[in-house]
Write an enzyme that holds these catalytic residues in place. Structure first.
Site, short mmCIF file in Angstrom:
data_model
loop_
_atom_site.label_atom_id
_atom_site.label_comp_id
_atom_site.label_asym_id
_atom_site.label_seq_id
_atom_site.Cartn_x
_atom_site.Cartn_y
_atom_site.Cartn_z
N THR A 188 16.08 31.53 -22.44
CA THR A 188 15.51 31.79 -21.02
C THR A 188 16.13 32.71 -20.27
O THR A 188 16.59 32.58 -19.11
CB THR A 188 15.26 30.28 -20.34
OG1 THR A 188 16.56 29.85 -20.34
CG2 THR A 188 14.41 29.52 -21.25
N CYS A 231 24.69 31.99 -18.54
CA CYS A 231 24.03 30.81 -17.69
C CYS A 231 23.97 31.04 -16.11
O CYS A 231 22.96 31.25 -15.54
CB CYS A 231 24.60 29.38 -18.10
SG CYS A 231 24.21 29.03 -19.55
#
Ligand SMILES: NC(=O)c1ccc[n+]([C@@H]2O[C@H](COP(=O)([O-])OP(=O)(O)OC[C@H]3O[C@@H](n4cnc5c(N)ncnc54)[C@H](O)[C@@H]3O)[C@@H](O)[C@H]2O)c1
Length: 434
Positions: free
Chosen positions: A86, A263
Protein backbone atom coordinates in the site's frame (compact mmCIF):
# COMPACT_ATOMS: atom_id res chain seq x y z
CA UNK A 1 -6.69 -24.10 9.45
CA UNK A 2 -6.08 -23.43 5.79
CA UNK A 3 -4.63 -20.04 4.94
CA UNK A 4 -4.03 -18.27 1.63
CA UNK A 5 -1.62 -15.34 1.88
CA UNK A 6 -1.98 -12.93 -1.04
CA UNK A 7 1.28 -11.04 -1.47
CA UNK A 8 4.56 -12.68 -0.52
CA UNK A 9 6.70 -9.68 0.38
CA UNK A 10 8.29 -8.73 3.71
CA UNK A 11 5.00 -9.13 5.57
CA UNK A 12 3.30 -11.88 3.56
CA UNK A 13 6.27 -14.23 3.53
CA UNK A 14 7.06 -13.81 7.22
CA UNK A 15 3.40 -14.07 8.25
CA UNK A 16 2.83 -17.07 5.99
CA UNK A 17 5.91 -18.88 7.27
CA UNK A 18 5.01 -18.14 10.90
CA UNK A 19 1.39 -19.28 10.50
CA UNK A 20 2.73 -22.48 8.92
CA UNK A 21 5.07 -22.86 11.87
CA UNK A 22 2.03 -22.51 14.16
CA UNK A 23 0.72 -25.65 12.40
CA UNK A 24 -1.65 -24.16 9.81
CA UNK A 25 -1.52 -25.10 6.14
CA UNK A 26 -0.46 -22.01 4.23
CA UNK A 27 -0.12 -21.13 0.57
CA UNK A 28 1.74 -17.90 -0.15
CA UNK A 29 0.58 -16.39 -3.43
CA UNK A 30 2.32 -13.70 -5.43
CA UNK A 31 1.80 -12.38 -8.93
CA UNK A 32 5.56 -11.91 -9.28
CA UNK A 33 6.56 -15.10 -11.10
CA UNK A 34 10.26 -14.54 -10.39
CA UNK A 35 9.58 -14.43 -6.67
CA UNK A 36 7.51 -17.62 -6.72
CA UNK A 37 10.12 -19.43 -8.84
CA UNK A 38 12.87 -18.49 -6.41
CA UNK A 39 10.80 -19.58 -3.42
CA UNK A 40 9.97 -22.87 -5.07
CA UNK A 41 13.68 -23.33 -5.75
CA UNK A 42 14.36 -22.88 -2.01
CA UNK A 43 15.66 -19.31 -2.29
CA UNK A 44 14.44 -16.45 -0.08
CA UNK A 45 13.91 -13.29 -2.15
CA UNK A 46 14.46 -10.90 0.79
CA UNK A 47 17.03 -10.68 3.57
CA UNK A 48 15.41 -11.35 6.93
CA UNK A 49 17.38 -13.14 9.65
CA UNK A 50 16.12 -16.68 10.33
CA UNK A 51 13.59 -16.68 7.51
CA UNK A 52 15.37 -19.22 5.30
CA UNK A 53 15.42 -21.86 8.04
CA UNK A 54 11.78 -21.20 8.99
CA UNK A 55 10.61 -21.39 5.38
CA UNK A 56 12.53 -24.53 4.51
CA UNK A 57 11.43 -26.36 7.69
CA UNK A 58 7.77 -25.63 6.97
CA UNK A 59 8.03 -26.46 3.27
CA UNK A 60 9.60 -29.79 4.25
CA UNK A 61 6.83 -30.29 6.81
CA UNK A 62 4.25 -29.91 4.04
CA UNK A 63 2.59 -26.90 5.66
CA UNK A 64 3.96 -24.13 3.43
CA UNK A 65 3.82 -23.79 -0.34
CA UNK A 66 4.03 -21.06 -2.96
CA UNK A 67 1.82 -20.37 -5.95
CA UNK A 68 1.54 -17.89 -8.77
CA UNK A 69 -2.11 -18.78 -9.21
CA UNK A 70 -3.96 -18.55 -5.91
CA UNK A 71 -7.25 -20.08 -7.10
CA UNK A 72 -6.92 -23.49 -5.48
CA UNK A 73 -5.60 -22.10 -2.20
CA UNK A 74 -8.28 -19.40 -1.97
CA UNK A 75 -11.09 -21.88 -2.65
CA UNK A 76 -9.85 -24.14 0.14
CA UNK A 77 -9.00 -21.38 2.62
CA UNK A 78 -10.65 -20.67 5.96
CA UNK A 79 -8.82 -17.33 5.94
CA UNK A 80 -7.46 -15.36 3.01
CA UNK A 81 -4.96 -12.69 4.02
CA UNK A 82 -4.30 -9.63 1.89
CA UNK A 83 -0.64 -8.66 2.40
CA UNK A 84 0.02 -6.66 -0.75
CA UNK A 85 1.75 -3.29 -0.83
CA UNK A 86 0.00 0.00 0.00
CA UNK A 87 2.58 2.55 -1.14
CA UNK A 88 2.04 6.31 -1.21
CA UNK A 89 -0.11 7.32 -4.16
CA UNK A 90 1.88 9.55 -6.44
CA UNK A 91 0.83 13.16 -6.23
CA UNK A 92 -1.34 13.22 -3.12
CA UNK A 93 0.23 10.94 -0.48
CA UNK A 94 -2.93 8.91 0.12
CA UNK A 95 -2.34 5.16 0.44
CA UNK A 96 -2.54 3.56 -3.01
CA UNK A 97 -5.17 0.88 -2.52
CA UNK A 98 -5.18 -0.41 -6.08
CA UNK A 99 -3.31 -3.61 -5.15
CA UNK A 100 -5.61 -4.25 -2.20
CA UNK A 101 -8.76 -3.79 -4.27
CA UNK A 102 -7.39 -5.89 -7.13
CA UNK A 103 -6.67 -8.67 -4.63
CA UNK A 104 -10.20 -8.31 -3.22
CA UNK A 105 -11.67 -8.73 -6.72
CA UNK A 106 -9.64 -11.88 -7.28
CA UNK A 107 -10.59 -13.31 -3.89
CA UNK A 108 -14.27 -12.53 -4.45
CA UNK A 109 -14.39 -14.69 -7.53
CA UNK A 110 -12.93 -17.70 -5.77
CA UNK A 111 -14.02 -18.13 -2.14
CA UNK A 112 -16.10 -21.19 -1.28
CA UNK A 113 -17.91 -21.76 2.01
CA UNK A 114 -17.54 -19.33 4.91
CA UNK A 115 -14.24 -17.48 4.44
CA UNK A 116 -12.60 -14.77 6.49
CA UNK A 117 -10.89 -12.15 4.34
CA UNK A 118 -8.21 -10.45 6.41
CA UNK A 119 -6.34 -7.25 5.58
CA UNK A 120 -2.81 -7.51 6.90
CA UNK A 121 -1.71 -4.69 4.65
CA UNK A 122 -1.73 -1.29 6.34
CA UNK A 123 -4.91 0.30 5.03
CA UNK A 124 -6.75 3.54 5.82
CA UNK A 125 -9.93 3.61 7.85
CA UNK A 126 -12.85 2.40 5.79
CA UNK A 127 -10.87 0.09 3.49
CA UNK A 128 -12.47 -2.97 5.09
CA UNK A 129 -15.90 -1.53 4.25
CA UNK A 130 -14.81 -1.07 0.62
CA UNK A 131 -13.47 -4.62 0.41
CA UNK A 132 -16.75 -5.90 1.77
CA UNK A 133 -18.62 -3.97 -0.93
CA UNK A 134 -16.35 -5.28 -3.69
CA UNK A 135 -16.81 -8.88 -2.63
CA UNK A 136 -20.53 -8.50 -2.03
CA UNK A 137 -21.04 -6.86 -5.45
CA UNK A 138 -19.26 -9.67 -7.22
CA UNK A 139 -20.67 -12.52 -5.12
CA UNK A 140 -23.99 -11.54 -3.53
CA UNK A 141 -24.40 -15.12 -2.33
CA UNK A 142 -20.97 -15.58 -0.73
CA UNK A 143 -20.46 -16.37 2.94
CA UNK A 144 -17.61 -14.21 4.18
CA UNK A 145 -16.44 -11.71 6.76
CA UNK A 146 -13.86 -8.95 6.26
CA UNK A 147 -11.43 -8.50 9.13
CA UNK A 148 -8.65 -6.00 9.84
CA UNK A 149 -5.52 -7.53 11.36
CA UNK A 150 -2.71 -5.01 11.01
CA UNK A 151 0.85 -6.21 11.25
CA UNK A 152 3.35 -4.64 13.65
CA UNK A 153 6.48 -6.66 12.85
CA UNK A 154 9.79 -4.89 12.35
CA UNK A 155 12.03 -5.90 9.47
CA UNK A 156 15.22 -7.38 10.85
CA UNK A 157 13.39 -8.91 13.82
CA UNK A 158 10.28 -9.95 11.96
CA UNK A 159 9.99 -13.58 13.04
CA UNK A 160 10.45 -12.82 16.72
CA UNK A 161 7.97 -9.95 16.42
CA UNK A 162 5.39 -12.15 14.70
CA UNK A 163 5.76 -15.00 17.17
CA UNK A 164 6.10 -12.88 20.30
CA UNK A 165 4.18 -9.71 19.57
CA UNK A 166 3.27 -7.18 22.26
CA UNK A 167 -0.30 -7.62 21.07
CA UNK A 168 -2.40 -8.78 18.15
CA UNK A 169 -5.10 -6.39 16.97
CA UNK A 170 -8.16 -7.81 15.24
CA UNK A 171 -10.97 -5.62 13.95
CA UNK A 172 -14.21 -7.44 13.26
CA UNK A 173 -17.76 -6.56 12.36
CA UNK A 174 -19.04 -10.14 12.12
CA UNK A 175 -18.82 -12.41 15.17
CA UNK A 176 -18.24 -15.48 12.99
CA UNK A 177 -14.76 -14.14 12.25
CA UNK A 178 -13.75 -14.08 15.91
CA UNK A 179 -13.54 -17.87 16.16
CA UNK A 180 -11.38 -18.20 13.05
CA UNK A 181 -9.00 -15.43 14.13
CA UNK A 182 -8.74 -16.84 17.65
CA UNK A 183 -7.90 -20.24 16.23
CA UNK A 184 -5.27 -18.82 13.87
CA UNK A 185 -3.44 -17.10 16.71
CA UNK A 186 -4.06 -19.81 19.34
CA UNK A 187 -0.35 -20.70 19.66
CA UNK A 188 0.25 -17.20 21.03
CA UNK A 189 -1.80 -18.14 24.10
CA UNK A 190 1.33 -19.89 25.32
CA UNK A 191 3.10 -16.59 25.84
CA UNK A 192 -0.11 -14.88 26.92
CA UNK A 193 -0.15 -12.40 24.06
CA UNK A 194 -3.11 -10.04 24.39
CA UNK A 195 -5.46 -10.33 21.44
CA UNK A 196 -7.34 -7.09 21.21
CA UNK A 197 -10.66 -7.40 19.40
CA UNK A 198 -12.03 -4.07 18.22
CA UNK A 199 -14.30 -2.74 15.53
CA UNK A 200 -12.80 -2.86 12.05
CA UNK A 201 -12.35 0.89 11.65
CA UNK A 202 -10.73 1.15 15.05
CA UNK A 203 -8.27 -1.59 14.18
CA UNK A 204 -7.38 0.12 10.90
CA UNK A 205 -6.72 3.36 12.75
CA UNK A 206 -4.67 1.68 15.51
CA UNK A 207 -1.99 0.78 12.98
CA UNK A 208 -1.62 4.34 11.68
CA UNK A 209 -1.83 5.85 15.15
CA UNK A 210 0.96 3.51 16.31
CA UNK A 211 3.28 4.23 13.40
CA UNK A 212 2.70 7.97 13.56
CA UNK A 213 3.42 7.98 17.29
CA UNK A 214 6.71 6.14 16.79
CA UNK A 215 7.68 8.45 13.92
CA UNK A 216 6.85 11.41 16.13
CA UNK A 217 9.00 10.00 18.97
CA UNK A 218 11.99 9.61 16.64
CA UNK A 219 11.48 13.09 15.26
CA UNK A 220 11.21 14.52 18.75
CA UNK A 221 14.58 13.12 19.82
CA UNK A 222 16.09 14.28 16.53
CA UNK A 223 15.03 17.83 17.26
CA UNK A 224 16.29 17.53 20.83
CA UNK A 225 19.60 16.30 19.33
CA UNK A 226 19.91 19.47 17.28
CA UNK A 227 19.21 21.49 20.40
CA UNK A 228 21.86 19.49 22.28
CA UNK A 229 24.40 20.45 19.65
CA UNK A 230 23.50 24.11 19.99
CA UNK A 231 23.68 24.19 23.79
CA UNK A 232 26.47 21.71 24.49
CA UNK A 233 24.38 18.81 25.83
CA UNK A 234 24.56 15.10 24.97
CA UNK A 235 21.47 13.60 23.34
CA UNK A 236 22.31 10.03 24.31
CA UNK A 237 22.29 11.00 27.96
CA UNK A 238 19.14 13.04 27.50
CA UNK A 239 17.50 10.03 25.83
CA UNK A 240 18.55 7.78 28.70
CA UNK A 241 17.46 10.35 31.23
CA UNK A 242 13.98 10.62 29.79
CA UNK A 243 13.70 7.02 28.58
CA UNK A 244 14.08 5.60 32.08
CA UNK A 245 10.82 7.32 32.89
CA UNK A 246 8.32 4.50 32.33
CA UNK A 247 5.75 6.93 31.02
CA UNK A 248 8.17 7.70 28.17
CA UNK A 249 10.14 4.47 27.63
CA UNK A 250 13.60 4.13 26.10
CA UNK A 251 12.69 2.75 22.66
CA UNK A 252 12.70 4.94 19.55
CA UNK A 253 14.80 7.59 21.23
CA UNK A 254 17.91 7.16 19.09
CA UNK A 255 18.79 10.35 17.30
CA UNK A 256 19.80 9.88 13.69
CA UNK A 257 19.42 11.04 10.10
CA UNK A 258 15.61 10.90 10.06
CA UNK A 259 13.27 7.93 9.82
CA UNK A 260 12.87 6.03 6.57
CA UNK A 261 11.73 2.56 5.60
CA UNK A 262 8.73 0.94 4.06
CA UNK A 263 6.21 2.12 6.65
CA UNK A 264 6.71 5.35 8.60
CA UNK A 265 7.08 7.78 5.67
CA UNK A 266 4.07 6.51 3.74
CA UNK A 267 1.92 5.81 6.79
CA UNK A 268 2.45 9.22 8.40
CA UNK A 269 1.57 10.85 5.10
CA UNK A 270 -1.52 8.70 4.62
CA UNK A 271 -2.71 9.50 8.15
CA UNK A 272 -2.28 13.21 7.45
CA UNK A 273 -4.45 12.82 4.34
CA UNK A 274 -7.12 10.76 6.12
CA UNK A 275 -7.32 13.27 8.95
CA UNK A 276 -7.49 16.26 6.62
CA UNK A 277 -10.29 14.61 4.63
CA UNK A 278 -12.13 13.91 7.88
CA UNK A 279 -11.88 17.58 8.82
CA UNK A 280 -9.70 16.74 11.83
CA UNK A 281 -6.14 17.58 10.81
CA UNK A 282 -3.37 15.92 12.83
CA UNK A 283 -1.00 18.85 13.15
CA UNK A 284 1.62 16.98 15.14
CA UNK A 285 1.91 14.35 12.43
CA UNK A 286 1.97 16.99 9.68
CA UNK A 287 4.87 18.65 11.46
CA UNK A 288 6.61 15.33 11.98
CA UNK A 289 6.48 14.64 8.24
CA UNK A 290 7.84 18.09 7.37
CA UNK A 291 10.59 18.02 10.02
CA UNK A 292 11.70 14.55 8.99
CA UNK A 293 11.80 15.39 5.28
CA UNK A 294 13.88 18.47 5.98
CA UNK A 295 16.20 16.50 8.23
CA UNK A 296 16.96 13.87 5.61
CA UNK A 297 17.74 16.61 3.13
CA UNK A 298 20.02 18.37 5.63
CA UNK A 299 22.35 15.41 6.18
CA UNK A 300 24.57 16.20 3.18
CA UNK A 301 25.22 19.59 4.77
CA UNK A 302 26.58 17.87 7.87
CA UNK A 303 29.03 15.95 5.71
CA UNK A 304 30.08 19.18 3.99
CA UNK A 305 30.53 20.87 7.39
CA UNK A 306 32.87 18.09 8.49
CA UNK A 307 35.04 18.89 5.47
CA UNK A 308 35.07 22.62 6.01
CA UNK A 309 31.95 23.37 3.99
CA UNK A 310 32.85 22.24 0.47
CA UNK A 311 32.19 18.83 -1.06
CA UNK A 312 33.47 19.58 -4.57
CA UNK A 313 36.17 17.13 -5.56
CA UNK A 314 35.89 15.23 -2.26
CA UNK A 315 35.43 11.48 -1.92
CA UNK A 316 32.74 10.35 0.52
CA UNK A 317 32.46 6.77 1.79
CA UNK A 318 28.98 5.70 2.90
CA UNK A 319 28.80 2.73 5.25
CA UNK A 320 25.29 1.35 5.17
CA UNK A 321 22.53 2.19 2.70
CA UNK A 322 19.42 0.37 3.97
CA UNK A 323 17.03 2.28 6.22
CA UNK A 324 18.09 0.17 9.17
CA UNK A 325 20.35 -2.85 9.82
CA UNK A 326 19.38 -6.48 9.20
CA UNK A 327 17.24 -5.83 6.17
CA UNK A 328 17.86 -5.30 2.47
CA UNK A 329 14.91 -2.89 2.30
CA UNK A 330 15.87 0.43 0.70
CA UNK A 331 12.42 2.04 0.67
CA UNK A 332 12.69 5.71 1.69
CA UNK A 333 16.12 5.10 3.25
CA UNK A 334 17.96 8.28 4.31
CA UNK A 335 20.78 7.25 1.94
CA UNK A 336 18.42 7.94 -0.98
CA UNK A 337 18.45 11.64 -0.07
CA UNK A 338 22.03 11.75 1.10
CA UNK A 339 23.92 10.17 -1.80
CA UNK A 340 22.33 12.25 -4.61
CA UNK A 341 22.82 15.46 -2.59
CA UNK A 342 26.51 14.64 -2.07
CA UNK A 343 26.93 13.92 -5.78
CA UNK A 344 25.08 17.12 -6.73
CA UNK A 345 27.51 19.06 -4.52
CA UNK A 346 30.43 17.65 -6.50
CA UNK A 347 31.50 14.71 -4.33
CA UNK A 348 32.46 11.24 -5.48
CA UNK A 349 30.48 8.68 -3.50
CA UNK A 350 31.59 5.13 -2.80
CA UNK A 351 29.51 2.86 -0.63
CA UNK A 352 29.16 -0.50 1.02
CA UNK A 353 26.13 -2.19 2.56
CA UNK A 354 26.13 -5.82 3.74
CA UNK A 355 22.73 -6.70 2.22
CA UNK A 356 21.29 -3.64 0.48
CA UNK A 357 23.54 -3.04 -2.50
CA UNK A 358 21.50 -5.08 -4.95
CA UNK A 359 18.42 -2.93 -4.28
CA UNK A 360 20.47 0.25 -3.86
CA UNK A 361 22.04 -0.18 -7.29
CA UNK A 362 18.56 0.17 -8.83
CA UNK A 363 17.90 3.41 -6.95
CA UNK A 364 21.22 5.25 -6.72
CA UNK A 365 22.89 6.51 -9.85
CA UNK A 366 26.52 7.49 -9.80
CA UNK A 367 27.48 5.65 -6.61
CA UNK A 368 30.46 3.26 -6.75
CA UNK A 369 29.51 0.12 -4.85
CA UNK A 370 32.41 -1.56 -3.06
CA UNK A 371 32.99 -5.09 -1.76
CA UNK A 372 33.51 -4.23 1.88
CA UNK A 373 33.85 -1.38 4.38
CA UNK A 374 37.62 -1.08 3.93
CA UNK A 375 37.31 -0.95 0.15
CA UNK A 376 34.68 1.78 0.57
CA UNK A 377 36.85 4.00 2.79
CA UNK A 378 39.95 3.67 0.63
CA UNK A 379 40.95 7.10 -0.61
CA UNK A 380 37.98 8.78 1.08
CA UNK A 381 38.08 12.24 2.65
CA UNK A 382 35.21 11.38 4.96
CA UNK A 383 33.43 8.21 6.03
CA UNK A 384 29.75 8.48 6.92
CA UNK A 385 28.06 5.83 9.08
CA UNK A 386 24.60 5.84 7.55
CA UNK A 387 23.23 2.53 8.88
CA UNK A 388 24.34 0.94 12.14
CA UNK A 389 25.06 -2.59 10.90
CA UNK A 390 26.95 -4.56 13.57
CA UNK A 391 29.98 -4.91 11.34
CA UNK A 392 30.40 -1.13 11.34
CA UNK A 393 30.46 -1.04 15.13
CA UNK A 394 33.76 -2.83 15.33
CA UNK A 395 35.75 -1.42 12.43
CA UNK A 396 39.53 -1.63 12.64
CA UNK A 397 39.84 2.12 12.99
CA UNK A 398 43.61 2.18 12.61
CA UNK A 399 43.18 0.47 9.27
CA UNK A 400 40.39 2.85 8.29
CA UNK A 401 42.62 5.80 9.18
CA UNK A 402 45.49 4.52 7.06
CA UNK A 403 43.24 3.85 4.06
CA UNK A 404 41.56 7.27 4.05
CA UNK A 405 42.95 10.44 2.49
CA UNK A 406 42.08 12.24 5.67
CA UNK A 407 40.62 10.60 8.78
CA UNK A 408 37.20 12.21 9.11
CA UNK A 409 34.04 10.48 10.24
CA UNK A 410 30.44 11.65 10.27
CA UNK A 411 28.62 9.18 12.47
CA UNK A 412 24.90 9.61 11.79
CA UNK A 413 24.06 6.76 14.18
CA UNK A 414 26.24 7.64 17.18
CA UNK A 415 27.99 4.28 16.96
CA UNK A 416 31.33 5.57 18.23
CA UNK A 417 32.36 7.74 21.17
CA UNK A 418 33.53 11.26 20.37
CA UNK A 419 36.41 11.12 22.90
CA UNK A 420 37.68 7.75 21.57
CA UNK A 421 37.54 8.92 17.98
CA UNK A 422 39.36 12.14 18.66
CA UNK A 423 42.00 10.27 20.69
CA UNK A 424 42.54 8.08 17.62
CA UNK A 425 43.17 11.14 15.51
CA UNK A 426 39.87 11.35 13.64
CA UNK A 427 37.96 14.50 12.96
CA UNK A 428 34.61 13.27 14.21
CA UNK A 429 31.05 14.56 14.05
CA UNK A 430 27.98 12.76 15.30
CA UNK A 431 24.38 13.59 16.12
CA UNK A 432 23.50 15.61 19.17
CA UNK A 433 26.81 15.19 21.00
CA UNK A 434 29.59 17.63 21.56
N1 LIG B 1 7.51 -4.16 5.55
C1 LIG B 1 7.15 -4.00 6.82
O1 LIG B 1 7.98 -3.97 7.74
C2 LIG B 1 5.69 -3.88 7.20
C3 LIG B 1 5.31 -3.95 8.55
C4 LIG B 1 3.96 -3.85 8.87
C5 LIG B 1 3.02 -3.66 7.88
N2 LIG B 1 3.41 -3.58 6.58
C6 LIG B 1 2.38 -3.42 5.56
O2 LIG B 1 2.19 -4.66 4.92
C7 LIG B 1 1.87 -4.46 3.53
C8 LIG B 1 2.85 -5.22 2.65
O3 LIG B 1 4.14 -4.66 2.85
P1 LIG B 1 5.45 -5.39 2.33
O4 LIG B 1 6.60 -4.61 2.85
O5 LIG B 1 5.36 -6.85 2.63
O6 LIG B 1 5.28 -5.16 0.75
P2 LIG B 1 6.10 -5.83 -0.46
O7 LIG B 1 6.11 -4.84 -1.52
O8 LIG B 1 7.38 -6.38 0.08
O9 LIG B 1 5.21 -7.08 -0.89
C9 LIG B 1 3.99 -6.98 -1.52
C10 LIG B 1 3.85 -8.18 -2.46
O10 LIG B 1 2.53 -8.26 -2.93
C11 LIG B 1 2.55 -8.75 -4.26
N3 LIG B 1 1.26 -8.49 -4.88
C12 LIG B 1 0.70 -7.28 -5.19
N4 LIG B 1 -0.53 -7.47 -5.70
C13 LIG B 1 -0.77 -8.81 -5.71
C14 LIG B 1 -1.87 -9.63 -6.09
N5 LIG B 1 -3.00 -9.10 -6.57
N6 LIG B 1 -1.76 -10.96 -5.96
C15 LIG B 1 -0.63 -11.51 -5.46
N7 LIG B 1 0.43 -10.79 -5.07
C16 LIG B 1 0.37 -9.46 -5.17
C17 LIG B 1 3.74 -8.04 -4.86
O11 LIG B 1 4.21 -8.69 -6.03
C18 LIG B 1 4.74 -8.09 -3.70
O12 LIG B 1 5.56 -9.25 -3.77
C19 LIG B 1 1.87 -2.95 3.31
O13 LIG B 1 0.57 -2.45 3.46
C20 LIG B 1 2.74 -2.45 4.45
O14 LIG B 1 2.43 -1.13 4.83
C21 LIG B 1 4.72 -3.69 6.23
Amino acid sequence: MRVAMIGTGYVGLVSGACFADFGHVVTCVDKDAGKIDRLNAGEIPIFEPGLDALVSANVRGGRLSFALDGAEAIRAADAVFIAVGTPSRRGDGHADLSYVYAAAEEIAGLIEGFTVIVTKSTVPVGTGDEIEKIVRAKRPDAQFAVVSNPEFLREGAAIEDFKRPDRVVVGIEDERAREVMTELYRPLNLNETPILFTGRRTSELIKYAANAFLALKITYINEIADLCEAVGADVQQVARGIGLDKRIGSKFLHAGPGYGGSCFPKDTLALVRTATDAGKPVRLVETTVAVNDARKKAMAGRVADALGGDLAGKTVALLGLTFKPNTDDMRDAPSLDLAPALIAAGATVQAFDPEGMHEAAKLLDGVAFKDGPYEAVTGADVVVIVTEWDQFRALDLDRVKLLMSQPTMVDLRNVYRPTDMRARGFRYASIGRA
